[in-house]
Design a protein around this motif. Structure first.
Motif, mmCIF file in Angstrom:
data_model
loop_
_atom_site.group_PDB
_atom_site.id
_atom_site.type_symbol
_atom_site.label_atom_id
_atom_site.label_comp_id
_atom_site.label_asym_id
_atom_site.label_seq_id
_atom_site.Cartn_x
_atom_site.Cartn_y
_atom_site.Cartn_z
ATOM 1 N N ILE A 27 0.880 -1.170 0.000
ATOM 2 C CA ILE A 27 0.000 0.000 0.000
ATOM 3 C C ILE A 27 0.910 1.209 0.000
ATOM 4 C CG2 ILE A 27 -1.660 1.346 1.357
ATOM 5 C CD1 ILE A 27 -2.722 -1.341 2.447
ATOM 6 N N LYS A 28 0.635 2.143 -0.902
ATOM 7 C CA LYS A 28 1.462 3.347 -0.997
ATOM 8 C C LYS A 28 1.189 4.274 0.185
ATOM 9 C CE LYS A 28 0.097 4.462 -5.194
ATOM 10 N NZ LYS A 28 -0.051 5.150 -6.488
ATOM 11 N N ALA A 29 2.252 4.666 0.849
ATOM 12 C CA ALA A 29 2.195 5.721 1.862
ATOM 13 C C ALA A 29 2.793 6.936 1.155
ATOM 14 C CB ALA A 29 3.005 5.347 3.089
ATOM 15 N N LEU A 30 1.990 7.933 0.909
ATOM 16 C CA LEU A 30 2.445 9.055 0.106
ATOM 17 C C LEU A 30 3.575 9.804 0.808
ATOM 18 C CD1 LEU A 30 -0.953 10.401 -1.264
ATOM 19 C CD2 LEU A 30 0.550 8.649 -2.217
ATOM 20 N N ALA A 31 4.646 10.012 0.065
ATOM 21 C CA ALA A 31 5.787 10.747 0.612
ATOM 22 C C ALA A 31 5.369 12.189 0.877
ATOM 23 C CB ALA A 31 6.957 10.702 -0.368
ATOM 24 N N ASN A 32 5.879 12.731 1.953
ATOM 25 C CA ASN A 32 5.619 14.122 2.291
ATOM 26 C C ASN A 32 6.858 14.666 2.995
ATOM 27 O OD1 ASN A 32 5.316 13.674 5.275
ATOM 28 N ND2 ASN A 32 3.587 12.437 4.570
ATOM 29 N N SER A 33 6.930 15.972 3.122
ATOM 30 C CA SER A 33 8.143 16.575 3.688
ATOM 31 C C SER A 33 8.361 16.162 5.141
ATOM 32 C CB SER A 33 8.097 18.101 3.566
ATOM 33 O OG SER A 33 7.002 18.627 4.284
ATOM 34 N N GLU A 34 7.289 15.920 5.890
ATOM 35 C CA GLU A 34 7.432 15.572 7.304
ATOM 36 C C GLU A 34 8.062 14.195 7.503
ATOM 37 O OE1 GLU A 34 4.571 16.691 5.972
ATOM 38 O OE2 GLU A 34 4.091 18.559 7.001
ATOM 39 N N ILE A 35 7.613 13.205 6.729
ATOM 40 C CA ILE A 35 8.191 11.866 6.887
ATOM 41 C C ILE A 35 9.635 11.847 6.371
ATOM 42 C CG2 ILE A 35 7.398 10.799 4.721
ATOM 43 C CD1 ILE A 35 6.748 8.275 6.434
ATOM 44 N N THR A 36 9.893 12.641 5.338
ATOM 45 C CA THR A 36 11.261 12.750 4.816
ATOM 46 C C THR A 36 12.179 13.375 5.860
ATOM 47 O OG1 THR A 36 10.473 12.910 2.538
ATOM 48 C CG2 THR A 36 12.692 13.748 2.980
ATOM 49 N N LYS A 37 11.718 14.430 6.524
ATOM 50 C CA LYS A 37 12.523 15.064 7.574
ATOM 51 C C LYS A 37 12.780 14.100 8.729
ATOM 52 C CE LYS A 37 10.841 19.753 6.860
ATOM 53 N NZ LYS A 37 9.993 20.818 7.432
ATOM 54 N N PHE A 97 12.825 10.776 8.668
ATOM 55 C CA PHE A 97 13.775 9.773 8.186
ATOM 56 C C PHE A 97 15.202 10.319 8.217
ATOM 57 C CE2 PHE A 97 16.151 8.613 4.272
ATOM 58 C CZ PHE A 97 16.456 7.294 4.567
ATOM 59 N N ARG A 98 15.407 11.483 7.637
ATOM 60 C CA ARG A 98 16.754 12.059 7.557
ATOM 61 C C ARG A 98 17.292 12.433 8.935
ATOM 62 N NH1 ARG A 98 16.488 15.705 2.055
ATOM 63 N NH2 ARG A 98 16.394 13.927 0.642
ATOM 64 N N ASN A 99 16.426 12.917 9.793
ATOM 65 C CA ASN A 99 16.841 13.287 11.144
ATOM 66 C C ASN A 99 17.305 12.043 11.915
ATOM 67 O OD1 ASN A 99 17.328 15.043 13.284
ATOM 68 N ND2 ASN A 99 15.205 15.046 13.958
ATOM 69 N N ILE A 100 16.522 10.983 11.859
ATOM 70 C CA ILE A 100 16.890 9.738 12.555
ATOM 71 C C ILE A 100 18.205 9.206 11.994
ATOM 72 C CG2 ILE A 100 16.256 7.309 12.862
ATOM 73 C CD1 ILE A 100 13.314 8.286 13.080
ATOM 74 N N LYS A 101 18.330 9.200 10.682
ATOM 75 C CA LYS A 101 19.548 8.696 10.049
ATOM 76 C C LYS A 101 20.766 9.516 10.487
ATOM 77 C CE LYS A 101 21.313 7.415 5.579
ATOM 78 N NZ LYS A 101 21.161 7.402 4.161
ATOM 79 N N LYS A 102 20.601 10.831 10.551
ATOM 80 C CA LYS A 102 21.715 11.698 10.956
ATOM 81 C C LYS A 102 22.065 11.490 12.423
ATOM 82 C CE LYS A 102 23.411 16.385 10.767
ATOM 83 N NZ LYS A 102 23.299 17.648 10.071
ATOM 84 N N ILE A 150 13.552 8.134 1.443
ATOM 85 C CA ILE A 150 12.593 7.170 1.976
ATOM 86 C C ILE A 150 11.549 6.869 0.903
ATOM 87 C CG2 ILE A 150 11.189 8.983 3.048
ATOM 88 C CD1 ILE A 150 10.600 6.931 5.319
ATOM 89 N N SER A 151 11.148 5.632 0.815
ATOM 90 C CA SER A 151 10.061 5.194 -0.074
ATOM 91 C C SER A 151 8.983 4.600 0.811
ATOM 92 C CB SER A 151 10.564 4.145 -1.068
ATOM 93 O OG SER A 151 11.592 4.659 -1.851
ATOM 94 N N PRO A 152 8.188 5.458 1.444
ATOM 95 C CA PRO A 152 7.244 4.947 2.443
ATOM 96 C C PRO A 152 6.179 4.034 1.833
ATOM 97 C CG PRO A 152 6.881 7.291 2.053
ATOM 98 C CD PRO A 152 8.077 6.900 1.253
ATOM 99 N N HIS A 153 5.936 2.919 2.506
ATOM 100 C CA HIS A 153 4.948 1.955 2.051
ATOM 101 C C HIS A 153 4.622 0.995 3.190
ATOM 102 C CE1 HIS A 153 8.811 -0.048 1.481
ATOM 103 N NE2 HIS A 153 8.155 -1.196 1.658
ATOM 104 N N ILE A 154 3.520 0.278 3.026
ATOM 105 C CA ILE A 154 3.139 -0.777 3.965
ATOM 106 C C ILE A 154 3.053 -2.064 3.159
ATOM 107 C CG2 ILE A 154 1.375 -1.656 5.526
ATOM 108 C CD1 ILE A 154 0.697 1.263 6.227
#
Length: 184
Positions: free
Chosen positions: A89-99, A101-106, A119-123
């Motif tokens: 199921i597609k989880a639509l990418a948005n700036s909040e989930i991208t931030k 992801f990048r914050n956790i990775k950093k 990130i390629s968000p999906h379920i």
């Protein structure tokens, strides 16, 4: 000892149950079962074979990632990663989930040996044990519709104990904490 860890967004229980019913129906119809092992989730980071000595560092480091604003995550229809044989199921990418992801990775730095920069968000509905059935499953789901929204105000750290995924900790959003700066 080494373990696998998953940093993920877990949808609310009612929505997780609904998606789990979809996973179970696919599993029963096609006799594939691996997608049923983890809880319904959107993967932020997967940490593979992390030595147990780093677990407390991981748990404590993730506290710094709580500085995100709650956001709405939209789920819409089905898709697939064709080369990897994953139907989801597609989880639509948005700036909040991208931030997030990048914050956790950093924050995790060397603990997160994550090669992805995006990130390629999906379920996931089906993966790993579907070889010959992939085309058939994807053909069935690609034209189906699915829509849902849910509020994301926390993320979850899970640990695999060699048989099950177990929740170690939930990290509730704490907006206003010191933000890490990075370019999107």
């Amino acid at each position: 000892m080494k373990h696998n860890y998953l940093i993920a967004i877990l949808p609310p229980p009612e929505l997780s149950w609904q998606i789990d019913q979809i996973r179970k129906a696919c599993s029963e119809k096609y006799k594939i079962y691996k997608a049923l092992r983890p809880p319904v989730h959107i993967t932020l980071l997967f940490l593979q074979n992390l030595d147990d000595v780093f677990e407390s560092q991981l748990i404590n480091s993730l506290e710094a990632a709580r500085n995100f604003e709650p956001f709405t995550q939209k789920l819409e229809n089905y898709d697939a990663f064709v080369g990897n044989e994953v139907v989801f199921i597609k989880a639509l990418a948005n700036s909040e989930i991208t931030k997030l992801f990048r914050n956790i990775k950093k924050i995790l730095g060397d603990l997160a040996k994550e090669p992805r920069s995006q990130i390629s968000p999906h379920i996931t509905i089906a993966y790993r044990d579907l070889k010959d059935q992939f085309s058939q499953i994807y053909a069935e789901y690609k034209n189906k519709s699915f829509e849902a929204n849910f509020s994301v105000d926390h993320f979850t750290l899970l640990k695999h104990d060699r048989s099950h995924w177990n929740i170690l900790r939930n990290y509730k959003s704490k907006p206003g904490d010191q933000q890490l700066e990075f370019n999107l």
